[in-house]
Write a protein that holds these residues in place. Structure first.
Motif, PDB file in Angstrom:
ATOM      1  N   MET A   1       0.837  -1.189   0.000  1.00  0.00           N
ATOM      2  CA  MET A   1       0.000   0.000   0.000  1.00  0.00           C
ATOM      3  C   MET A   1       0.878   1.246   0.000  1.00  0.00           C
ATOM      4  SD  MET A   1      -2.943   1.183   2.741  1.00  0.00           S
ATOM      5  CE  MET A   1      -4.165   0.045   2.104  1.00  0.00           C
ATOM      6  N   LYS A   2       0.446   2.290  -0.750  1.00  0.00           N
ATOM      7  CA  LYS A   2       1.212   3.525  -0.827  1.00  0.00           C
ATOM      8  C   LYS A   2       1.190   4.246   0.516  1.00  0.00           C
ATOM      9  CE  LYS A   2       0.518   4.231  -5.777  1.00  0.00           C
ATOM     10  NZ  LYS A   2       0.007   5.148  -6.831  1.00  0.00           N
ATOM     11  N   LYS A   3       2.120   5.222   0.643  1.00  0.00           N
ATOM     12  CA  LYS A   3       2.289   5.902   1.922  1.00  0.00           C
ATOM     13  C   LYS A   3       1.019   6.609   2.372  1.00  0.00           C
ATOM     14  CE  LYS A   3       7.293   6.520   1.516  1.00  0.00           C
ATOM     15  NZ  LYS A   3       8.398   7.500   1.417  1.00  0.00           N
ATOM     16  N   MET A   4       0.310   7.281   1.453  1.00  0.00           N
ATOM     17  CA  MET A   4      -0.908   7.984   1.849  1.00  0.00           C
ATOM     18  C   MET A   4      -1.976   7.002   2.321  1.00  0.00           C
ATOM     19  SD  MET A   4      -0.523  11.160   1.950  1.00  0.00           S
ATOM     20  CE  MET A   4      -2.249  11.587   2.206  1.00  0.00           C
ATOM     21  N   GLY A   5      -2.034   5.827   1.692  1.00  0.00           N
ATOM     22  CA  GLY A   5      -2.988   4.811   2.127  1.00  0.00           C
ATOM     23  C   GLY A   5      -2.717   4.367   3.550  1.00  0.00           C
ATOM     24  N   ARG A   6      -1.425   4.201   3.883  1.00  0.00           N
ATOM     25  CA  ARG A   6      -1.063   3.820   5.241  1.00  0.00           C
ATOM     26  C   ARG A   6      -1.389   4.936   6.237  1.00  0.00           C
ATOM     27  NH1 ARG A   6       5.004   1.933   4.559  1.00  0.00           N
ATOM     28  NH2 ARG A   6       4.849   2.713   2.436  1.00  0.00           N
ATOM     29  N   LEU A   7      -1.175   6.181   5.792  1.00  0.00           N
ATOM     30  CA  LEU A   7      -1.518   7.316   6.647  1.00  0.00           C
ATOM     31  C   LEU A   7      -3.014   7.341   6.927  1.00  0.00           C
ATOM     32  CD1 LEU A   7      -0.765   9.926   8.125  1.00  0.00           C
ATOM     33  CD2 LEU A   7      -0.992  11.142   5.947  1.00  0.00           C
ATOM     34  N   TYR A   8      -3.828   7.018   5.928  1.00  0.00           N
ATOM     35  CA  TYR A   8      -5.283   7.005   6.115  1.00  0.00           C
ATOM     36  C   TYR A   8      -5.702   5.935   7.136  1.00  0.00           C
ATOM     37  CZ  TYR A   8      -5.599  10.052   2.022  1.00  0.00           C
ATOM     38  OH  TYR A   8      -5.477  11.097   1.153  1.00  0.00           O
ATOM     39  N   ILE A   9      -5.003   4.804   7.135  1.00  0.00           N
ATOM     40  CA  ILE A   9      -5.321   3.766   8.127  1.00  0.00           C
ATOM     41  C   ILE A   9      -4.970   4.263   9.532  1.00  0.00           C
ATOM     42  CG2 ILE A   9      -4.707   1.462   8.965  1.00  0.00           C
ATOM     43  CD1 ILE A   9      -4.401   0.576   6.098  1.00  0.00           C
ATOM     44  N   LEU A  10      -3.835   4.936   9.658  1.00  0.00           N
ATOM     45  CA  LEU A  10      -3.474   5.514  10.955  1.00  0.00           C
ATOM     46  C   LEU A  10      -4.509   6.543  11.392  1.00  0.00           C
ATOM     47  CD1 LEU A  10       0.385   6.076  10.564  1.00  0.00           C
ATOM     48  CD2 LEU A  10      -0.790   4.139  11.602  1.00  0.00           C
ATOM     49  N   MET A  11      -4.977   7.363  10.449  1.00  0.00           N
ATOM     50  CA  MET A  11      -5.996   8.363  10.762  1.00  0.00           C
ATOM     51  C   MET A  11      -7.289   7.693  11.207  1.00  0.00           C
ATOM     52  SD  MET A  11      -5.269  10.995   7.587  1.00  0.00           S
ATOM     53  CE  MET A  11      -6.777  11.954   7.872  1.00  0.00           C
ATOM     54  N   LEU A  12      -7.637   6.576  10.563  1.00  0.00           N
ATOM     55  CA  LEU A  12      -8.835   5.838  10.964  1.00  0.00           C
ATOM     56  C   LEU A  12      -8.671   5.285  12.371  1.00  0.00           C
ATOM     57  CD1 LEU A  12     -11.597   4.559  10.282  1.00  0.00           C
ATOM     58  CD2 LEU A  12     -10.347   2.592   9.343  1.00  0.00           C
ATOM     59  N   ASN A  13      -7.489   4.756  12.669  1.00  0.00           N
ATOM     60  CA  ASN A  13      -7.223   4.212  14.002  1.00  0.00           C
ATOM     61  C   ASN A  13      -7.404   5.272  15.086  1.00  0.00           C
ATOM     62  OD1 ASN A  13      -6.648   1.682  13.034  1.00  0.00           O
ATOM     63  ND2 ASN A  13      -4.432   1.890  13.153  1.00  0.00           N
ATOM     64  N   ILE A  14      -6.782   6.440  14.886  1.00  0.00           N
ATOM     65  CA  ILE A  14      -6.838   7.468  15.927  1.00  0.00           C
ATOM     66  C   ILE A  14      -8.225   8.084  15.992  1.00  0.00           C
ATOM     67  CG2 ILE A  14      -6.085   9.438  14.521  1.00  0.00           C
ATOM     68  CD1 ILE A  14      -5.151   8.603  18.194  1.00  0.00           C
ATOM     69  N   PHE A  15      -8.904   8.168  14.851  1.00  0.00           N
ATOM     70  CA  PHE A  15     -10.277   8.689  14.847  1.00  0.00           C
ATOM     71  C   PHE A  15     -11.186   7.789  15.689  1.00  0.00           C
ATOM     72  CE2 PHE A  15     -14.556   8.396  13.029  1.00  0.00           C
ATOM     73  CZ  PHE A  15     -14.989   9.698  13.218  1.00  0.00           C
ATOM     74  N   ILE A  16     -11.085   6.487  15.481  1.00  0.00           N
ATOM     75  CA  ILE A  16     -11.924   5.539  16.225  1.00  0.00           C
ATOM     76  C   ILE A  16     -11.588   5.577  17.710  1.00  0.00           C
ATOM     77  CG2 ILE A  16     -12.377   3.079  16.589  1.00  0.00           C
ATOM     78  CD1 ILE A  16     -12.132   2.716  13.567  1.00  0.00           C
ATOM     79  N   ALA A  17     -10.289   5.662  18.030  1.00  0.00           N
ATOM     80  CA  ALA A  17      -9.884   5.709  19.437  1.00  0.00           C
ATOM     81  C   ALA A  17     -10.431   6.949  20.128  1.00  0.00           C
ATOM     82  CB  ALA A  17      -8.358   5.660  19.545  1.00  0.00           C
ATOM     83  N   MET A  18     -10.283   8.108  19.494  1.00  0.00           N
ATOM     84  CA  MET A  18     -10.761   9.341  20.098  1.00  0.00           C
ATOM     85  C   MET A  18     -12.284   9.394  20.124  1.00  0.00           C
ATOM     86  SD  MET A  18      -7.987  10.545  21.075  1.00  0.00           S
ATOM     87  CE  MET A  18      -8.658  12.031  21.817  1.00  0.00           C
ATOM     88  N   LEU A  19     -12.916   8.812  19.112  1.00  0.00           N
ATOM     89  CA  LEU A  19     -14.374   8.712  19.104  1.00  0.00           C
ATOM     90  C   LEU A  19     -14.847   7.907  20.308  1.00  0.00           C
ATOM     91  CD1 LEU A  19     -16.995   9.255  17.333  1.00  0.00           C
ATOM     92  CD2 LEU A  19     -16.677   6.930  16.489  1.00  0.00           C
ATOM     93  N   GLY A  20     -14.149   6.800  20.566  1.00  0.00           N
ATOM     94  CA  GLY A  20     -14.506   5.959  21.706  1.00  0.00           C
ATOM     95  C   GLY A  20     -14.332   6.673  23.027  1.00  0.00           C
ATOM     96  N   PHE A  21     -13.270   7.475  23.160  1.00  0.00           N
ATOM     97  CA  PHE A  21     -13.072   8.238  24.388  1.00  0.00           C
ATOM     98  C   PHE A  21     -14.177   9.275  24.572  1.00  0.00           C
ATOM     99  CE2 PHE A  21      -8.334   7.264  23.856  1.00  0.00           C
ATOM    100  CZ  PHE A  21      -8.394   6.234  24.781  1.00  0.00           C
ATOM    101  N   GLY A  22     -14.638   9.872  23.454  1.00  0.00           N
ATOM    102  CA  GLY A  22     -15.683  10.891  23.536  1.00  0.00           C
ATOM    103  C   GLY A  22     -17.067  10.325  23.791  1.00  0.00           C
ATOM    104  N   LEU A  23     -17.307   9.088  23.362  1.00  0.00           N
ATOM    105  CA  LEU A  23     -18.626   8.464  23.535  1.00  0.00           C
ATOM    106  C   LEU A  23     -19.074   8.450  24.991  1.00  0.00           C
ATOM    107  CD1 LEU A  23     -18.414   5.252  21.302  1.00  0.00           C
ATOM    108  CD2 LEU A  23     -19.781   7.281  20.844  1.00  0.00           C
ATOM    109  N   ILE A  24     -18.114   8.355  25.879  1.00  0.00           N
ATOM    110  CA  ILE A  24     -18.428   8.149  27.294  1.00  0.00           C
ATOM    111  C   ILE A  24     -19.079   9.370  27.930  1.00  0.00           C
ATOM    112  CG2 ILE A  24     -16.252   8.963  28.293  1.00  0.00           C
ATOM    113  CD1 ILE A  24     -16.300   6.488  30.087  1.00  0.00           C
ATOM    114  N   VAL A  25     -18.854  10.562  27.349  1.00  0.00           N
ATOM    115  CA  VAL A  25     -19.318  11.806  27.969  1.00  0.00           C
ATOM    116  C   VAL A  25     -20.831  11.817  28.199  1.00  0.00           C
ATOM    117  CG1 VAL A  25     -19.475  14.305  27.722  1.00  0.00           C
ATOM    118  CG2 VAL A  25     -17.352  13.121  27.103  1.00  0.00           C
TER     119      VAL A  25
END
Length: 396
Positions: A1-25
């Motif tokens: 996978m190209k570099k931008m594709g890998r960056l998008y997966i990292l962005m998805l990972n951190i988005f989901i993690a931060m989304l999960g932290f925010g859900l609790i509020v």
């Protein structure tokens, strides 16, 4: 996978993690009521994630330099998946604490490894863009998390966590399939042979402040301190002083947060390329200080709304620019630097709300005044540090 594709997966990972932290509020009060717990218990549950992330991030940073980025990223997002499902199916209070502690540990694994991964796949020229997009995904997840949680909880208090866990499981699978290791075996072995790196997080943090880029960790602390100091007390402040409704408060924070996402995704890279990381950090801190004090004196809803947007927009310049500069100065210790950066930010997440609450009880204006003072002093200190770095570079 190209570099931008890998960056998008990292962005998805951190988005989901931060989304999960925010859900609790919005969901947590229902859980507390269901388990017959107290407000003190709620406070301990919120703090649990920050405590484990603070304690484990430097260790995780050292591990990612020794054993690679991929393993820790996969372990982190998988751990987050398990944490969400534990929270969803918890039928005893201790299970909620296990979920929160595990979530913090997962964040500790994720952040330094992803920080280092971005440094590995980007050139110094394009690193500001990569850090900006990553920070935008992080901010977006945190901003919309409470709103998503508030909507999904209508289907049951466990439903938001089932959805978050399912998406995290998908993200884990994508990471396994499409994220190759970026750190060579030789560099991993070199890091393992380095006996100067300690696994004791407190020793690491003290030694980090003595490095040539130690001041950047202080700025990371100040940045998160300023943001969480503002956000933790903002709702109570405008409610008591201006009579804002919950809908008014949610509207201001959400729009201001989305403005920060836009800044990180579209403007940071261009500003860093034109002015350099340190100038962007410096004047963003100054702008944030002015906007914070402006919110304190703003007499109307729309002026507070505008001041809040400009405050969070200014702080949104700092994180990616700071991360870019830190990654450039960290050399072969990208993971260690990323882990320490996360620890200092986590420490701010613990100290900021606590101090804001104490000051608010003394005088409702004090949190804004103290936050402005901290940001202003940091701006002045950044000028002094920048001159020292320039003199050191010229001398060498």
């Amino acid at each position: 996978m190209k570099k931008m594709g890998r960056l998008y997966i990292l962005m998805l990972n951190i988005f989901i993690a931060m989304l999960g932290f925010g859900l609790i509020v919005p969901v947590m009060p229902s859980y507390i009521e269901a388990f017959g717990a107290t407000g003190k218990t709620l406070g301990f549950l919120v703090a649990a994630t920050g405590l484990t992330q603070f304690a484990l991030s430097p260790i995780a940073g050292a591990l990612t330099d020794r054993f690679g980025r991929r393993k820790l990223i996969i372990a982190g997002i998988a751990g987050f998946t398990i944490a969400q499902f534990i929270f969803a199916f918890a039928d005893q209070l201790w299970m909620l604490f296990v979920s929160r502690f595990l979530g913090g540990a997962a964040g500790a694994l994720l952040m330094p490894a992803m920080f280092a991964y971005i440094a590995d796949i980007t050139s110094e020229k394009d690193r500001g863009k990569g850090m900006g997009l990553f920070s935008a995904a992080m901010t977006l997840g945190f901003v919309i998390g409470p709103g998503v949680g508030g909507y999904l909880v209508e289907y049951g208090i466990a439903f938001p966590f089932l959805i978050a866990g399912s998406f995290a499981a998908l993200s884990t699978l994508l990471s396994i399939l499409f994220l190759p290791e970026t750190l060579t075996k030789e560099k991993q072995e070199e890091a393992r042979l380095n006996k100067d790196i300690h696994f004791n997080p407190f020793v690491q943090m003290i030694e980090a402040l003595r490095t040539s880029y130690g001041f950047l960790f202080i700025l990371a602390f100040v940045l998160n301190f300023g943001i969480i100091h503002f956000e933790s007390i903002f709702g109570l402040y405008v409610d008591q002083k201006h009579g804002f409704s919950p809908k008014d408060i949610a509207f201001v924070i959400t729009v201001a947060g989305l403005a920060g996402v836009l800044v990180q995704g579209a403007l940071v890279n261009a500003c860093v390329k034109r002015f350099g990381e340190m100038r962007v950090v410096r004047y963003a801190l100054l702008g944030a200080a002015f906007m914070l004090i402006a919110c304190r004196f703003a007499p109307s809803f729309w002026l507070i709304f505008t001041g809040s947007i400009l405050f969070l927009s200014a702080t949104s310049f700092v994180r990616p620019a700071l991360n870019t500069l830190l990654s450039k100065m960290a050399g072969n210790q990208q993971g260690v630097a990323g882990g320490l950066n996360t620890s200092f930010m986590s420490l701010a997440n613990i100290v900021g709300p606590s101090l804001a609450g104490i000051l608010f009880d003394v005088n409702i204006e004090y949190p804004f005044m103290f936050g402005t003072l901290v940001l202003g002093v940091s701006f002045a200190a950044s000028i002094v540090w920048g001159k020292k770095v320039q003199h050191a570079s010229a001398a060498s």
